[in-house]
Write a protein that holds these residues in place. Structure first.
Motif, PDB file in Angstrom:
ATOM      1  N   LEU A 127       0.867  -1.170   0.000  1.00 35.20           N
ATOM      2  CA  LEU A 127       0.000   0.000   0.000  1.00 35.20           C
ATOM      3  C   LEU A 127       0.907   1.223   0.000  1.00 35.20           C
ATOM      4  N   THR A 128       0.896   1.956  -1.092  1.00 40.14           N
ATOM      5  CA  THR A 128       1.827   3.075  -1.253  1.00 40.14           C
ATOM      6  C   THR A 128       1.072   4.341  -1.660  1.00 40.14           C
ATOM      7  N   GLY A 129       1.784   5.454  -1.573  1.00 41.36           N
ATOM      8  CA  GLY A 129       1.206   6.722  -2.000  1.00 41.36           C
ATOM      9  C   GLY A 129       0.046   7.196  -1.152  1.00 41.36           C
ATOM     10  N   ILE A 130       0.025   6.796   0.126  1.00 39.16           N
ATOM     11  CA  ILE A 130      -1.071   7.196   1.010  1.00 39.16           C
ATOM     12  C   ILE A 130      -0.827   8.633   1.481  1.00 39.16           C
ATOM     13  N   ASP A 131      -1.700   9.520   1.051  1.00 36.63           N
ATOM     14  CA  ASP A 131      -1.552  10.951   1.328  1.00 36.63           C
ATOM     15  C   ASP A 131      -2.438  11.333   2.507  1.00 36.63           C
ATOM     16  N   LEU A 132      -1.810  11.674   3.631  1.00 36.06           N
ATOM     17  CA  LEU A 132      -2.556  12.026   4.836  1.00 36.06           C
ATOM     18  C   LEU A 132      -2.573  13.538   5.081  1.00 36.06           C
ATOM     19  N   SER A 133      -2.139  14.306   4.116  1.00 39.56           N
ATOM     20  CA  SER A 133      -2.026  15.755   4.319  1.00 39.56           C
ATOM     21  C   SER A 133      -3.385  16.422   4.484  1.00 39.56           C
ATOM     22  N   VAL A 134      -4.458  15.751   4.049  1.00 42.94           N
ATOM     23  CA  VAL A 134      -5.784  16.384   4.068  1.00 42.94           C
ATOM     24  C   VAL A 134      -6.598  15.995   5.306  1.00 42.94           C
ATOM     25  N   VAL A 135      -6.067  15.163   6.180  1.00 48.67           N
ATOM     26  CA  VAL A 135      -6.873  14.675   7.299  1.00 48.67           C
ATOM     27  C   VAL A 135      -7.115  15.791   8.311  1.00 48.67           C
ATOM     28  N   SER A 137      -8.717  14.742  11.337  1.00 47.84           N
ATOM     29  CA  SER A 137      -8.886  14.014  12.596  1.00 47.84           C
ATOM     30  C   SER A 137      -8.231  12.649  12.453  1.00 47.84           C
ATOM     31  N   LEU A 138      -8.075  11.965  13.579  1.00 47.30           N
ATOM     32  CA  LEU A 138      -7.528  10.605  13.537  1.00 47.30           C
ATOM     33  C   LEU A 138      -8.515   9.645  12.879  1.00 47.30           C
ATOM     34  N   ALA A 139      -9.798   9.932  12.968  1.00 41.55           N
ATOM     35  CA  ALA A 139     -10.790   9.125  12.258  1.00 41.55           C
ATOM     36  C   ALA A 139     -10.582   9.232  10.754  1.00 41.55           C
ATOM     37  N   ASP A 140     -10.165  10.407  10.281  1.00 41.77           N
ATOM     38  CA  ASP A 140      -9.865  10.580   8.854  1.00 41.77           C
ATOM     39  C   ASP A 140      -8.664   9.731   8.449  1.00 41.77           C
ATOM     40  N   VAL A 141      -7.670   9.617   9.335  1.00 43.93           N
ATOM     41  CA  VAL A 141      -6.518   8.759   9.050  1.00 43.93           C
ATOM     42  C   VAL A 141      -6.985   7.322   8.855  1.00 43.93           C
ATOM     43  N   ALA A 142      -7.877   6.854   9.733  1.00 44.14           N
ATOM     44  CA  ALA A 142      -8.411   5.496   9.616  1.00 44.14           C
ATOM     45  C   ALA A 142      -9.134   5.311   8.296  1.00 44.14           C
ATOM     46  N   THR A 143      -9.896   6.323   7.890  1.00 45.12           N
ATOM     47  CA  THR A 143     -10.648   6.236   6.629  1.00 45.12           C
ATOM     48  C   THR A 143      -9.720   6.105   5.435  1.00 45.12           C
ATOM     49  N   LEU A 144      -8.634   6.881   5.409  1.00 42.10           N
ATOM     50  CA  LEU A 144      -7.704   6.814   4.279  1.00 42.10           C
ATOM     51  C   LEU A 144      -6.948   5.486   4.268  1.00 42.10           C
ATOM     52  N   LEU A 145      -6.624   4.945   5.448  1.00 44.31           N
ATOM     53  CA  LEU A 145      -6.010   3.616   5.499  1.00 44.31           C
ATOM     54  C   LEU A 145      -6.966   2.572   4.949  1.00 44.31           C
ATOM     55  N   GLN A 146      -8.230   2.678   5.363  1.00 48.06           N
ATOM     56  CA  GLN A 146      -9.230   1.736   4.863  1.00 48.06           C
ATOM     57  C   GLN A 146      -9.405   1.865   3.351  1.00 48.06           C
ATOM     58  N   ASP A 147      -9.418   3.083   2.843  1.00 46.08           N
ATOM     59  CA  ASP A 147      -9.558   3.288   1.393  1.00 46.08           C
ATOM     60  C   ASP A 147      -8.422   2.598   0.639  1.00 46.08           C
ATOM     61  N   ALA A 148      -7.202   2.700   1.154  1.00 47.45           N
ATOM     62  CA  ALA A 148      -6.054   2.082   0.491  1.00 47.45           C
ATOM     63  C   ALA A 148      -6.179   0.564   0.488  1.00 47.45           C
ATOM     64  N   ILE A 149      -6.687   0.005   1.566  1.00 43.84           N
ATOM     65  CA  ILE A 149      -6.864  -1.451   1.644  1.00 43.84           C
ATOM     66  C   ILE A 149      -8.012  -1.891   0.744  1.00 43.84           C
TER      67      ILE A 149
END
Length: 306
Positions: A127-135, A137-149
């Motif tokens: 899982l690469t290229g995960i961009d967290l610059s737009v989060v 909240s920490l819930a947003d981080v979880a959402t982007l991790l889930q999206d990548a998976i």
């Protein structure tokens, strides 16, 4: 810095060959469906506080450990160790219970090319290229991790979920398919390595997916991995019906060497005659009457033995 669970709890797998320990401690082993005990494994604790750190002080595991550790014999001895083991009574998906991390929201926002290697059931994806610059909240981080998976192929991936557990301060993963499946996290080698940043490193709890196990298979696998206990029971109340309780009593009575363990069975007064009739012929089975106000009295013989 987070403290590894291995600092205060030993977690061992059922699939290990031979006994984990060389001599037996006649402690109690409690079989639980709590997902914090990885499938096909058991954990040993030597203090009440370590049980609370692991399961939480509001858990039934903690309440039972409190009853157990606070027992004092007439010779002023108390139990010094307790064991909790996995009971998989329904198919479960692979899971990760992340460790508490120190990464701040601002530090997450500075990551524009995050990466990690995730294995679910023998299938590995980078899982690469995960961009967290737009989060925000920490819930947003979880959402982007889930999206990548979820962007990968197969139900195990497309139906997987990642949530931020605010009570534990951790990110948790649940795979999308409740089948036999290992779960492993590694580094990719490019981008910003997220493994430890999100708490999915060595300090996390990894629980493989598993099909439901019978009571007999659960007990046999656990005893083969380690017979380092003298009494056992299943929690919570009502998790086993009378047929399953009889199955456990049958296994215990036939285990070699004979009467190696006490099987502790709680019984309500209204059910006492039925339980006694069904279980009276099985060596090593101990019935204890309980009520909503009696505490965990069925554990008392195990505490005395320990």
């Amino acid at each position: 810095m987070a403290i590894a669970f291995t600092k205060y709890v030993d977690i061992s797998s059922f699939v290990a060959a031979g006994n984990v320990v060389q001599t037996r401690d006649y402690i109690s082993r409690i079989f639980t469906t709590n997902a914090l005990i990885p499938t096909n494994s058991f954990s040993e604790f030597t203090t009440l506080s370590s049980v609370g750190d692991y399961f939480g002080t509001s858990s039934e595991e903690y309440a039972r450990a409190k009853f157990y550790f606070e027992f004092v014999s007439k010779t002023f001895f108390s139990p010094r160790k307790i064991s909790f083991a996995s009971y998989v009574n329904a198919n479960v998906a692979p899971k990760i219970f992340g460790s508490r991390f120190s990464t701040t929201l601002a530090q997450f926002q500075a990551i524009t090319n995050g990466s990690l290697r995730l294995t679910l059931g023998g299938v590995s994806n980078n899982l690469t290229g995960i961009d967290l610059s737009v989060v925000a909240s920490l819930a947003d981080v979880a959402t982007l991790l889930q999206d990548a998976i979820n962007a990968e192929t197969g139900t195990q991936w497309t139906a997987a979920t990642v949530v931020y557990d605010a009570s534990r301060g951790a990110f948790n993963l649940v795979g999308g398919d409740a089948v036999v499946a290992d779960v492993i996290v590694a580094s990719v080698g490019t981008g910003t390595d997220l493994k430890n940043v999100i708490g999915w490193g060595d300090q996390a709890i990894f629980s493989n997916g598993s099909l439901a196990m019978t009571v007999t298979d659960t007990l046999q696998a656990s005893a083969e991995a380690s017979n380092n206990f003298g009494a056992f029971l299943f929690m919570p109340y009502g998790i086993l019906d009378l047929d399953q309780i009889t199955e456990a009593a049958t296994w215990n009575a036939s285990y070699v060497p004979n009467v190696s363990f006490m099987y502790l069975v709680p019984v309500l007064r209204d059910d006492a005659s039925d339980y006694a009739a069904a279980l009276g012929g099985y060596a090593g089975t101990v019935l204890r009457e309980y009520s909503s106000t009696s505490g965990f009295v069925e554990m008392l013989p195990g505490a005395i033995q320990a």
